[in-house]
Design a protein around this motif. Structure first.
Motif, PDB file in Angstrom:
ATOM      1  N   GLU A 149       0.833  -1.203   0.000  1.00  0.00           N
ATOM      2  CA  GLU A 149       0.000   0.000   0.000  1.00  0.00           C
ATOM      3  C   GLU A 149       0.871   1.258   0.000  1.00  0.00           C
ATOM      4  N   ALA A 150       1.935   1.241   0.811  1.00  0.00           N
ATOM      5  CA  ALA A 150       2.815   2.409   0.881  1.00  0.00           C
ATOM      6  C   ALA A 150       3.471   2.690  -0.464  1.00  0.00           C
ATOM      7  N   VAL A 151       3.896   1.641  -1.167  1.00  0.00           N
ATOM      8  CA  VAL A 151       4.495   1.830  -2.489  1.00  0.00           C
ATOM      9  C   VAL A 151       3.482   2.440  -3.452  1.00  0.00           C
ATOM     10  N   CYS A 152       2.257   1.908  -3.439  1.00  0.00           N
ATOM     11  CA  CYS A 152       1.226   2.418  -4.348  1.00  0.00           C
ATOM     12  C   CYS A 152       0.884   3.874  -4.042  1.00  0.00           C
ATOM     13  N   GLU A 153       0.828   4.234  -2.771  1.00  0.00           N
ATOM     14  CA  GLU A 153       0.545   5.621  -2.399  1.00  0.00           C
ATOM     15  C   GLU A 153       1.676   6.538  -2.834  1.00  0.00           C
ATOM     16  N   LYS A 154       2.906   6.082  -2.659  1.00  0.00           N
ATOM     17  CA  LYS A 154       4.057   6.898  -3.042  1.00  0.00           C
ATOM     18  C   LYS A 154       4.072   7.150  -4.545  1.00  0.00           C
ATOM     19  N   VAL A 155       3.829   6.115  -5.325  1.00  0.00           N
ATOM     20  CA  VAL A 155       3.892   6.249  -6.779  1.00  0.00           C
ATOM     21  C   VAL A 155       2.709   7.053  -7.312  1.00  0.00           C
ATOM     22  N   SER A 156       1.521   6.769  -6.782  1.00  0.00           N
ATOM     23  CA  SER A 156       0.312   7.413  -7.314  1.00  0.00           C
ATOM     24  C   SER A 156       0.072   8.802  -6.743  1.00  0.00           C
ATOM     25  N   GLY A 157       0.622   9.081  -5.552  1.00  0.00           N
ATOM     26  CA  GLY A 157       0.355  10.345  -4.881  1.00  0.00           C
ATOM     27  C   GLY A 157      -1.029  10.404  -4.253  1.00  0.00           C
ATOM     28  N   GLU A 158      -1.705   9.259  -4.144  1.00  0.00           N
ATOM     29  CA  GLU A 158      -3.051   9.212  -3.582  1.00  0.00           C
ATOM     30  C   GLU A 158      -3.054   8.493  -2.232  1.00  0.00           C
ATOM     31  N   SER A 159      -4.005   8.859  -1.375  1.00  0.00           N
ATOM     32  CA  SER A 159      -4.243   8.126  -0.139  1.00  0.00           C
ATOM     33  C   SER A 159      -5.129   6.929  -0.460  1.00  0.00           C
ATOM     34  N   LEU A 160      -4.677   5.726  -0.097  1.00  0.00           N
ATOM     35  CA  LEU A 160      -5.384   4.512  -0.495  1.00  0.00           C
ATOM     36  C   LEU A 160      -5.857   3.678   0.695  1.00  0.00           C
ATOM     37  N   ASP A 161      -5.849   4.258   1.900  1.00  0.00           N
ATOM     38  CA  ASP A 161      -6.284   3.514   3.080  1.00  0.00           C
ATOM     39  C   ASP A 161      -7.699   2.980   2.911  1.00  0.00           C
ATOM     40  N   ALA A 162      -8.619   3.827   2.517  1.00  0.00           N
ATOM     41  CA  ALA A 162     -10.016   3.419   2.389  1.00  0.00           C
ATOM     42  C   ALA A 162     -10.159   2.347   1.313  1.00  0.00           C
ATOM     43  N   PHE A 163      -9.434   2.485   0.219  1.00  0.00           N
ATOM     44  CA  PHE A 163      -9.506   1.493  -0.848  1.00  0.00           C
ATOM     45  C   PHE A 163      -9.076   0.125  -0.347  1.00  0.00           C
ATOM     46  N   PHE A 164      -7.905   0.034   0.278  1.00  0.00           N
ATOM     47  CA  PHE A 164      -7.410  -1.268   0.732  1.00  0.00           C
ATOM     48  C   PHE A 164      -8.257  -1.830   1.868  1.00  0.00           C
ATOM     49  N   ASP A 165      -8.777  -0.982   2.730  1.00  0.00           N
ATOM     50  CA  ASP A 165      -9.684  -1.467   3.776  1.00  0.00           C
ATOM     51  C   ASP A 165     -10.922  -2.119   3.161  1.00  0.00           C
ATOM     52  N   THR A 166     -11.482  -1.470   2.163  1.00  0.00           N
ATOM     53  CA  THR A 166     -12.697  -1.989   1.524  1.00  0.00           C
ATOM     54  C   THR A 166     -12.444  -3.295   0.794  1.00  0.00           C
ATOM     55  N   TRP A 167     -11.360  -3.366   0.061  1.00  0.00           N
ATOM     56  CA  TRP A 167     -11.131  -4.522  -0.800  1.00  0.00           C
ATOM     57  C   TRP A 167     -10.456  -5.690  -0.099  1.00  0.00           C
ATOM     58  N   LEU A 168      -9.661  -5.425   0.916  1.00  0.00           N
ATOM     59  CA  LEU A 168      -8.874  -6.502   1.526  1.00  0.00           C
ATOM     60  C   LEU A 168      -9.255  -6.826   2.960  1.00  0.00           C
ATOM     61  N   ARG A 169      -9.823  -5.890   3.687  1.00  0.00           N
ATOM     62  CA  ARG A 169     -10.016  -6.077   5.122  1.00  0.00           C
ATOM     63  C   ARG A 169     -11.482  -6.100   5.554  1.00  0.00           C
ATOM     64  N   THR A 170     -12.385  -5.961   4.616  1.00  0.00           N
ATOM     65  CA  THR A 170     -13.816  -5.911   4.944  1.00  0.00           C
ATOM     66  C   THR A 170     -14.494  -7.179   4.427  1.00  0.00           C
ATOM     67  N   PRO A 171     -15.179  -7.945   5.302  1.00  0.00           N
ATOM     68  CA  PRO A 171     -15.791  -9.214   4.877  1.00  0.00           C
ATOM     69  C   PRO A 171     -17.151  -9.026   4.212  1.00  0.00           C
ATOM     70  N   SER A 172     -17.177  -8.202   3.196  1.00  0.00           N
ATOM     71  CA  SER A 172     -18.405  -7.991   2.424  1.00  0.00           C
ATOM     72  C   SER A 172     -17.992  -7.559   1.021  1.00  0.00           C
ATOM     73  N   LYS A 173     -18.945  -7.587   0.110  1.00  0.00           N
ATOM     74  CA  LYS A 173     -18.667  -7.284  -1.296  1.00  0.00           C
ATOM     75  C   LYS A 173     -18.408  -5.805  -1.483  1.00  0.00           C
ATOM     76  N   PRO A 174     -17.287  -5.436  -2.107  1.00  0.00           N
ATOM     77  CA  PRO A 174     -17.031  -4.021  -2.382  1.00  0.00           C
ATOM     78  C   PRO A 174     -17.976  -3.506  -3.471  1.00  0.00           C
ATOM     79  N   PRO A 175     -18.210  -2.210  -3.500  1.00  0.00           N
ATOM     80  CA  PRO A 175     -18.985  -1.648  -4.604  1.00  0.00           C
ATOM     81  C   PRO A 175     -18.209  -1.776  -5.911  1.00  0.00           C
ATOM     82  N   THR A 176     -18.913  -2.016  -7.007  1.00  0.00           N
ATOM     83  CA  THR A 176     -18.263  -2.114  -8.313  1.00  0.00           C
ATOM     84  C   THR A 176     -17.744  -0.747  -8.747  1.00  0.00           C
ATOM     85  N   PRO A 177     -16.475  -0.633  -9.115  1.00  0.00           N
ATOM     86  CA  PRO A 177     -15.930   0.678  -9.542  1.00  0.00           C
ATOM     87  C   PRO A 177     -16.636   1.205 -10.778  1.00  0.00           C
TER      88      PRO A 177
END
Length: 504
Positions: free
Chosen positions: A476-504
């Motif tokens: 996650e840290a590498v992706c944030e560094k390269v993209s310049g975006e905060s990705l905490d919410a994204f990774f929480d939703t897709w990797l740490r939440t036991p429910s279906k993420p919303p379709t992008p």
């Protein structure tokens, strides 16, 4: 790993690391002096992984293993499916603390002799609570129901921090078909015509003494002696031509690249070896069982013919191929899965094109960069599955977007979405969501940050952690560094939440 069908299970409670207690023995007359500075203490009995508390060890770093193995496969049916393995493991390590004693992982084999820096140690009986051996150089083996399989060694003199040591263990015993925590075959799996050697997650200890965790990578050399007519295949490249004498043939392999123990192999069987080179000069060695069915042999041949094209594609997508060779071991045994053993993946019965792409991608994603803890296995399997999608698209098949949409079509109430991909538990390492939701996570990330940042992040990840291990948080840290975006919410939703993420 591919094509290994599992069921989702609950996370096991982490086992408490037990203090090593050793029975009393007659002290030697002259005790070695304590190392200067901090007092010498025992190395930890595990690498600190909550899924497998006693896998790996503390107090030292292994630099190299030389494994001198002799293997007698089982007799023909109806004889029992039992082989006989004898070995001498020469282990070069460096103490990372002032070290009073340390462990190697070893399961189900008998130890005959232990030397540290040329000095023999004596065997002692299993411990009684609170007892110790003071002064003496000793070793003992522990096998118990808590998956605590340890060879404990007390060197004398003690090892000082930074000191290099050579440990030689002579060992052996009957080989059968060991199983992992889920009951699936792994490690040194005895077959009627040899052995299929596939270790993930901690099965290397079933055939040699080892610090059996990805955080302790090392280089390897192999001398494998088998009955004349059998072929032994390991990681890396042949070090010299095989030598046959008195009805036995010794095969020599050298693996000079850093390698996690679960990625080692020394498979034995009725193989035919095929060697070639890619246009860029990479050696490819394929070992194909002579007894494959005609249909499986045809599929395997067609799939292996695409290896050079796949390597070129993944080099252009990611980074230069990270090791000295590639290839395959295709065994006719019925274990039923494939494993990305380093430089030479193992396939059971058949190597399909998609599975070859998956195991090849692992050479970068899982082998060059390995999980620091086993909970991060999605970094292996999600990436290798996503690489399958990329290869399918590249070779004129279904697009990565279509594969993503297929995953997202799984209904929200399906148990598939209840697995926490970033922490699936030790019984969930190989469940479908780790692979497919892991791959979908990567595609969703690509949609989130764009192709340029996504593939730049992948390359940065591989460059920064090459020959090492890393975590989901590191990715996650590498992706944030390269993209310049905060990705905490994204990774929480897709990797740490036991429910279906919303379709992008």
């Amino acid at each position: 790993m591919s094509a290994r069908t599992r069921t989702t299970g609950a996370v096991l409670a982490a086992l408490a690391a037990a203090a090593v207690a050793v029975p009393g023995a007659t002290p030697v007359a002259a005790l070695a002096a304590e190392p200067r500075g901090e007092a010498a203490t025992p190395g930890d009995s595990g690498a600190g992984d909550p899924y497998f508390p006693f896998a790996g060890n503390g107090g030292y770093d292994v630099r190299h293993y030389d494994l001198d193995l002799t293997y007698q496969p089982p007799a023909p049916e109806p004889a029992p499916l039992v082989g006989r393995l004898s070995g001498v493991a020469t282990i070069d390590l460096t103490a990372t603390q002032n070290l009073d004693r340390f462990n190697l992982d070893l399961r189900g084999l008998d130890v005959h002799e232990v030397e540290v820096n040329g000095r023999s140690a004596e065997e002692v009986d299993p411990p009684s609570p609170g007892e110790q051996v003071e002064g003496a150089a000793y070793w003992r083996v522990q096998n118990d129901a808590q998956r605590q399989w340890e060879l404990t060694i007390q060197p004398r003199p003690r090892l000082t921090k930074g000191e290099r040591a050579r440990v030689v263990v002579t060992y052996g015993g009957d080989t059968t078909r060991p199983t992992d925590i889920e009951g699936a075959l792994y490690g040194w799996v005895t077959t009627r015509d040899g052995a299929m050697v596939v270790n993930e997650p901690e099965g290397a200890m079933t055939w040699y003494p080892v610090s059996d965790h990805p955080t302790d990578k090392a280089t390897y050399g192999f001398e494998i002696t088998v009955p004349e007519g059998k072929v032994a295949v390991a990681n890396g490249l042949p070090r010299r031509k095989p030598v046959t004498k008195d009805g036995w043939t010794t095969w020599f392999w050298k693996a000079p690249d850093q390698q996690a123990s679960y990625l080692t192999t020394a498979s034995v069987g009725d193989f035919t070896l095929h060697t070639s080179k890619t246009d860029r000069g990479l050696a490819v060695v394929n070992a194909v069982d002579k007894d494959l069915t005609a249909a499986n042999a045809a599929t395997t041949s067609a799939s292996l013919a695409r290896q050079a094209d796949m390597i070129a594609f993944f080099e252009d997508t990611f980074t230069r191929y990270p090791f000295n060779s590639f290839g395959a071991i295709v065994d006719d045994d019925s274990v039923g899965y494939a494993l990305e053993t380093q430089t030479r993946p193992v396939y059971s019965r058949v190597a399909s094109e998609s599975t070859v792409a998956h195991e090849l991608a692992h050479q970068w994603l899982g082998n060059a960069v390995s999980p620091e803890l086993w909970r991060g296995i999605w970094l292996n399997e999600g990436w290798a599955s996503y690489a399958e999608w990329l290869w399918a698209e590249e070779s004129g098949g279904r697009s990565a977007q279509a594969s993503f949409e297929e995953v997202m079509a799984i209904p929200a109430d399906d148990p598939f979405w209840t697995v926490v991909v970033a922490d699936p538990g030790p019984l969930g390492l190989f469940v479908a969501p780790v692979y497919d939701r892991g791959a979908a996570t990567l595609h969703a990330l690509r949609l989130e940050i764009g192709d340029r940042a996504f593939f730049a992040s992948a390359r940065r990840w591989l460059q920064r952690y090459d020959d090492s291990t890393a975590t989901t948080e590191d990715f996650e840290a590498v992706c944030e560094k390269v993209s310049g975006e905060s990705l905490d919410a994204f990774f929480d939703t897709w990797l740490r939440t036991p429910s279906k993420p919303p379709t992008p």
